[in-house]
Scaffold this active site. Structure first.
Site: not given
Ligand SMILES: *[C@@H]1O[C@H](CO)[C@@H](O)[C@H](O)[C@H]1NC(C)=O
Length: 293
Positions: A108, A110, A106
């Site tokens: 990411d 955020e 993953e």
């Protein structure tokens, strides 16, 4: 646009096979429906201009999200996002790539909301083989709720680069030589979502979502994907080594990009897992490279 297409045609005609012209400086915007579909709470996504712009809506019942139709091994993925304006404390807007298996990889972005006038935090993370714990956090050098800004990921065999308006804010180098796993054989889909995370997002969970300010709205456009599309189970990519993101110029940052990354380090970084000795008495091996930046 016309001249860009011309350049492409000419390169295809006159360059030797394997020689790739420079990538488009400005990725081509595509409508949402071409590459993406809603993931859940379909009625909380609003469409504008034939799907060239959308809004994700979070209220006290639910957030929502979308995902790419295709799965990709390597490439360049970008999105223009305008974060939730006003009081966004407790909300998280995410843009990430993820594989679909249990030992997943993953990449990411955020965006942690905040009270009106207080700064958003951008947290990045990388998971390999189901293991994350590689958070970095920065403040942005602009207010991300005022305009659209471009958030993108470049992913090839050599590095994963996180970019904000083309400024590299993080590089995760392939450190296989140091015994660190690197995402290379699990295709990823692209996801984005908006949800309530007031148990941790803002000031560590102290600031709660104020539902009297709902609905919270994040806006998106420019759903750009330029990757090697493969089936979910594929372990390699037919075009690997041949597309622009694999070429020499993208195997490492250049001197100018390193200068910009150091600027982000010095002025905007508020957390780096590599420096968190309380949490990691022995830093992860790739942190050696991180310190050289
Ligand atoms: C929110 O604002 C506070 C106060 O300025 C700050 O300490 C915090 O880092 C900001 N961001 C988040 C996501 O908590």
């Amino acid at each position: 646009m016309a001249s860009f297409l011309w350049t492409l045609c000419l390169s295809a005609l006159f360059l030797a096979p394997g020689v790739i012209s420079a990538p488009p400086k400005r990725p081509i915007d595509v409508p949402f429906g071409r590459n993406y579909v809603p993931t859940w709470a379909f009625d909380h996504i609003k469409y504008f201009n034939g799907g060239s712009e959308i809004q994700l809506v979070l209220d006290k019942y639910t957030g929502t999200g979308f995902q790419s139709k295709g799965s990709y091994l390597f490439g360049h993925f970008s999105m223009h996002i305008k974060m939730v304006p006003g009081d966004s404390a407790g909300t998280v807007t995410a843009f990430y790539l993820s594989s679909q298996n249990s030992e997943h990889d993953e990449i990411d972005f955020e965006f942690l909301g905040n009270r009106t006038g207080q700064p958003y935090i951008l947290q990045t993370n990388v998971y390999t083989g189901g293991k994350g714990d590689k958070e970095q956090r920065i403040y942005l050098w602009f207010d991300p709720t005022k305009e659209f800004h471009t958030y993108s990921v470049l992913w090839n065999m050599y590095q994963i680069v996180f970019l904000v308006d083309d400024v590299p804010i993080r590089v995760f180098k392939n450190s296989k030589d140091l015994g660190v796993r690197f995402p290379f054989n699990q295709p990823m889909k692209i996801y984005s979502s908006l949800w309530n995370a007031d148990d941790w997002a803002t000031r560590g969970g102290l600031e709660k979502t104020d539902w009297s300010k709902a609905p919270f709205i994040a806006s998106y456009k420019g759903f750009h994907v330029d990757g090697c599309e493969v089936s979910v189970n594929a372990k390699f990519c037919e075009t690997q080594g041949k597309r622009w993101w694999d070429q020499k110029a993208f195997q490492d940052l250049d001197a100018y990009q390193y200068r910009r990354l150091r600027w982000v380090r010095q002025k905007y970084t508020i957390y780096n897992y590599c420096n968190d000795r309380a949490r990691f008495p022995t830093p992860s091996p790739e942190c050696k490279r991180d310190r050289d930046i």
